[in-house]
Design a protein around this motif. Structure first.
Motif: not given
Length: 166
Positions: A1-30
């Motif tokens: 995966m390439k960075c959208q900002e600088c184009g460098a190769a990105m690395a998997l951080s090992g961390e997991r995120e919690e995000i609101d998912y924009p699917c047209g429904l309110p309150d879907v959290r991943l």
């Protein structure tokens, strides 16, 4: 995966995120969403694995939920099935203008139409190739949609988007 900002190769951080998912429904959290980090500029991005499985889990959560469907849920099920508004109205026996009012929460979907839509969504596979189903309407901003804590949907990427046991 390439960075959208600088184009460098990105690395998997090992961390997991919690995000609101924009699917047209309110309150879907991943939860447990893999995060990537750019070692050059520090930019962070998330990668949502198995989007088709995620949408299938969201669809199933809507189909089995108690209570009437919201307009956003009617739209999500219709889009998941790959139907246009006209096709959906034909399939469930309503008028296109009526379906539009249901989807915009201007009129509540009638119980017989709701049951039929839930049955189609439960038992039919999407008519179109799944990758083609990501429509503009499914990505619309839902910030002005009322939040209803009883309707929160929480899905975990580390559990292959399984719905929580009741």
């Amino acid at each position: 995966m390439k960075c959208q900002e600088c184009g460098a190769a990105m690395a998997l951080s090992g961390e997991r995120e919690e995000i609101d998912y924009p699917c047209g429904l309110p309150d879907v959290r991943l939860f447990g969403v893999p995060a990537w980090v750019c070692p050059a500029c520090g930019e962070r991005e998330v990668e949502i694995p198995n989007v088709e499985g995620l949408h299938r889990a969201i669809k199933q959560g809507i189909v089995v939920k108690h209570g009437p469907l919201t307009g956003e849920e009617v739209r999500f099920l219709r889009s998941w099935l790959g139907w246009s508004g006209v096709e959906a109205a034909t399939m469930i026996g309503g008028a296109g203008a009526t379906l539009s009012r249901w989807e915009r929460n201007k009129q509540r979907i009638t119980r017989p139409h709701e049951i039929l839509l839930r049955m189609y969504a439960r038992f039919l596979e999407p008519r179109k190739k799944y990758a083609d189903l990501h429509t503009r309407e499914a990505r619309e901003d839902t910030d002005d949609a009322p939040s209803n804590p009883a309707r929160h949907m929480h899905l975990d990427a580390t559990d292959n988007w399984a719905l929580p046991a009741k």
